[in-house]
Design a protein around this motif. Structure first.
Motif, PDB file in Angstrom:
ATOM      1  N   UNK A 192       0.847  -1.206   0.000  1.00 38.91           N
ATOM      2  CA  UNK A 192       0.000   0.000   0.000  1.00 38.91           C
ATOM      3  C   UNK A 192       0.879   1.252   0.000  1.00 38.91           C
ATOM      4  N   UNK A 193       0.603   2.172  -0.917  1.00 45.90           N
ATOM      5  CA  UNK A 193       1.419   3.366  -1.055  1.00 45.90           C
ATOM      6  C   UNK A 193       1.078   4.387   0.026  1.00 45.90           C
ATOM      7  N   UNK A 194       2.137   4.939   0.630  1.00 42.04           N
ATOM      8  CA  UNK A 194       1.943   5.962   1.661  1.00 42.04           C
ATOM      9  C   UNK A 194       1.914   7.344   1.011  1.00 42.04           C
ATOM     10  N   UNK A 195       0.963   8.147   1.443  1.00 42.75           N
ATOM     11  CA  UNK A 195       0.825   9.509   0.930  1.00 42.75           C
ATOM     12  C   UNK A 195       0.935  10.480   2.091  1.00 42.75           C
ATOM     13  N   UNK A 196       1.871  11.410   1.970  1.00 42.99           N
ATOM     14  CA  UNK A 196       2.071  12.415   3.009  1.00 42.99           C
ATOM     15  C   UNK A 196       1.279  13.672   2.609  1.00 42.99           C
ATOM     16  N   UNK A 197       0.298  13.981   3.425  1.00 48.89           N
ATOM     17  CA  UNK A 197      -0.628  15.049   3.072  1.00 48.89           C
ATOM     18  C   UNK A 197       0.065  16.402   3.015  1.00 48.89           C
ATOM     19  N   UNK A 198       1.105  16.607   3.855  1.00 48.73           N
ATOM     20  CA  UNK A 198       1.813  17.881   3.825  1.00 48.73           C
ATOM     21  C   UNK A 198       2.602  18.048   2.533  1.00 48.73           C
ATOM     22  N   UNK A 199       3.155  16.941   2.018  1.00 53.25           N
ATOM     23  CA  UNK A 199       3.879  16.993   0.748  1.00 53.25           C
ATOM     24  C   UNK A 199       2.909  17.270  -0.399  1.00 53.25           C
ATOM     25  N   UNK A 200       1.742  16.620  -0.358  1.00 55.05           N
ATOM     26  CA  UNK A 200       0.722  16.847  -1.392  1.00 55.05           C
ATOM     27  C   UNK A 200       0.268  18.304  -1.379  1.00 55.05           C
ATOM     28  N   UNK A 201       0.059  18.847  -0.190  1.00 55.17           N
ATOM     29  CA  UNK A 201      -0.385  20.239  -0.072  1.00 55.17           C
ATOM     30  C   UNK A 201       0.668  21.194  -0.621  1.00 55.17           C
ATOM     31  N   UNK A 202       1.933  21.000  -0.241  1.00 52.90           N
ATOM     32  CA  UNK A 202       3.001  21.891  -0.691  1.00 52.90           C
ATOM     33  C   UNK A 202       3.195  21.814  -2.201  1.00 52.90           C
ATOM     34  N   UNK A 203       3.170  20.592  -2.751  1.00 54.52           N
ATOM     35  CA  UNK A 203       3.366  20.426  -4.195  1.00 54.52           C
ATOM     36  C   UNK A 203       2.221  21.067  -4.981  1.00 54.52           C
ATOM     37  N   UNK A 204       0.987  20.864  -4.535  1.00 55.09           N
ATOM     38  CA  UNK A 204      -0.157  21.463  -5.223  1.00 55.09           C
ATOM     39  C   UNK A 204      -0.185  22.973  -5.069  1.00 55.09           C
ATOM     40  N   UNK A 205       0.265  23.461  -3.910  1.00 56.64           N
ATOM     41  CA  UNK A 205       0.309  24.906  -3.701  1.00 56.64           C
ATOM     42  C   UNK A 205       1.251  25.561  -4.701  1.00 56.64           C
ATOM     43  N   UNK A 206       2.457  25.022  -4.846  1.00 55.09           N
ATOM     44  CA  UNK A 206       3.415  25.585  -5.792  1.00 55.09           C
ATOM     45  C   UNK A 206       2.932  25.440  -7.226  1.00 55.09           C
ATOM     46  N   UNK A 207       2.386  24.271  -7.542  1.00 51.19           N
ATOM     47  CA  UNK A 207       1.907  24.010  -8.893  1.00 51.19           C
ATOM     48  C   UNK A 207       0.752  24.940  -9.254  1.00 51.19           C
ATOM     49  N   UNK A 208      -0.228  25.070  -8.374  1.00 52.20           N
ATOM     50  CA  UNK A 208      -1.386  25.904  -8.653  1.00 52.20           C
ATOM     51  C   UNK A 208      -0.999  27.376  -8.781  1.00 52.20           C
ATOM     52  N   UNK A 209      -0.100  27.824  -7.912  1.00 53.79           N
ATOM     53  CA  UNK A 209       0.340  29.226  -7.991  1.00 53.79           C
ATOM     54  C   UNK A 209       1.059  29.493  -9.310  1.00 53.79           C
ATOM     55  N   UNK A 210       1.926  28.579  -9.706  1.00 59.85           N
ATOM     56  CA  UNK A 210       2.643  28.721 -10.971  1.00 59.85           C
ATOM     57  C   UNK A 210       1.677  28.765 -12.141  1.00 59.85           C
ATOM     58  N   UNK A 211       0.705  27.861 -12.166  1.00 57.39           N
ATOM     59  CA  UNK A 211      -0.246  27.801 -13.268  1.00 57.39           C
ATOM     60  C   UNK A 211      -1.106  29.064 -13.342  1.00 57.39           C
ATOM     61  N   UNK A 212      -1.543  29.577 -12.204  1.00 58.92           N
ATOM     62  CA  UNK A 212      -2.347  30.795 -12.198  1.00 58.92           C
ATOM     63  C   UNK A 212      -1.558  31.992 -12.723  1.00 58.92           C
ATOM     64  N   UNK A 213      -0.294  32.086 -12.322  1.00 62.52           N
ATOM     65  CA  UNK A 213       0.540  33.183 -12.800  1.00 62.52           C
ATOM     66  C   UNK A 213       0.762  33.087 -14.307  1.00 62.52           C
ATOM     67  N   UNK A 214       0.986  31.878 -14.805  1.00 61.16           N
ATOM     68  CA  UNK A 214       1.205  31.689 -16.237  1.00 61.16           C
ATOM     69  C   UNK A 214      -0.051  32.006 -17.038  1.00 61.16           C
ATOM     70  N   UNK A 215      -1.210  31.532 -16.565  1.00 66.21           N
ATOM     71  CA  UNK A 215      -2.460  31.809 -17.263  1.00 66.21           C
ATOM     72  C   UNK A 215      -2.743  33.310 -17.260  1.00 66.21           C
ATOM     73  N   UNK A 216      -2.461  33.985 -16.149  1.00 67.29           N
ATOM     74  CA  UNK A 216      -2.654  35.433 -16.075  1.00 67.29           C
ATOM     75  C   UNK A 216      -1.778  36.159 -17.087  1.00 67.29           C
ATOM     76  N   UNK A 217      -0.550  35.668 -17.250  1.00 65.34           N
ATOM     77  CA  UNK A 217       0.348  36.280 -18.236  1.00 65.34           C
ATOM     78  C   UNK A 217      -0.114  36.010 -19.655  1.00 65.34           C
ATOM     79  N   UNK A 218      -0.537  34.788 -19.920  1.00 65.96           N
ATOM     80  CA  UNK A 218      -0.978  34.431 -21.263  1.00 65.96           C
ATOM     81  C   UNK A 218      -2.214  35.217 -21.681  1.00 65.96           C
TER      82      UNK A 218
END
Length: 282
Positions: A1-27
């Protein structure tokens, strides 16, 4: 069974979502702030963590719907998009950008483990690379043809287009002394509701209809325009909330810009829908 660390998921999605929003705003040339994008990214990361608690193998459709709803909510909050057409365009751009970024990161992770350091490096490369591409494209367009991306704001609505720097446009509004730019009527109507657009179209016939409508905030009035070889003509002019001209070096913000509506859309070129007054870029 794969272990998922919720803090890692939160941090990765936070950076990813912020990056995507900034890029879409620029585009899409959306006016936004880093705080709004960060707040939307936090909400998106929190939503992703909650979606993980739902067993996706049993409810795949629900999981997809929730991800889509979360993305729309981020765009509403982060980019302040109100119009449905622009929201759909931003939604598609968000997922396209996510697909391209995901492919890039997957290619990098094949060579080595995707550690936090490598992840942050990928974020930096994608963001700076996309910004450099947009800067180069704007520089080429502006340098060759004096055409600049612009963003118009009116009553909470935003519209992006391209404007031509017209060195021969010295038109000044006698009511307030502001420089007057020329705008294609259909572009202005996109900033208004259907009802208000119809009222503005028939302004010369029924000026009394403006009473108690949002159109009064535009301060509609007529200007006399004289061009070489042509007889003087009267153009309807309005005042918007703001105008942003995106030059290669910086963003020029003009509060309460005045625009005169052309009588024919064919008066403008195919690549631009505005003629920017020469005083705006001095």
């Amino acid at each position: 069974m794969q272990e998922i660390y919720i803090d890692v998921v939160f941090a990765a999605n936070l950076l990813m979502d912020y990056l995507l929003l900034e890029l879409v705003a620029r585009f899409l040339r959306c006016r936004t702030s880093h705080r709004r994008c960060l707040a939307a990214a936090i909400l998106g990361a929190f939503g992703s963590c909650l979606i993980l608690c739902i067993p996706s193998e049993n409810t795949p459709v629900l999981t997809v719907v929730l991800h889509g709803f979360c993305a729309l909510l981020m765009l509403r909050i982060g980019l302040k998009i109100q119009k449905e057409a622009l929201l759909l365009k931003a939604f598609l751009m968000l997922y396209l950008t996510a697909f391209l970024c995901g492919g890039f990161w997957e290619a990098v992770s094949r060579e080595r483990a995707l550690t936090l350091r490598i992840f942050l490096l990928c974020v930096f490369v994608v963001y700076t690379g996309s910004s450099a591409f947009l800067f180069a494209a704007d520089s080429i367009r502006a340098g060759r043809k004096n055409i600049y991306p612009v963003t118009l704001g009116c009553q909470g609505r935003v519209q992006s287009a391209y404007g031509l720097y017209d060195s021969g446009n010295l038109l000044t509004d006698p009511l307030n002394g502001k420089p007057v730019s020329i705008i294609e009527p259909e572009l202005l109507y996109k900033l208004l509701t259907k009802e208000d657009a119809e009222i503005l179209r028939s302004f010369h016939e029924n000026p009394k209809e403006l009473t108690n409508t949002e159109i009064t905030a535009l301060k509609p009035h007529y200007l006399s325009l004289t061009t070489v070889g042509n007889d003087p003509q009267m153009l309807l002019a309005v005042m918007l909330d703001d105008l942003c001209i995106h030059t290669p070096g910086n963003v020029i913000h003009i509060a309460e810009p005045v625009f005169a509506l052309t009588s024919k859309s064919t008066a403008l070129g195919r690549e631009y829908r505005l003629l920017l007054n020469s005083r705006l870029l001095r």
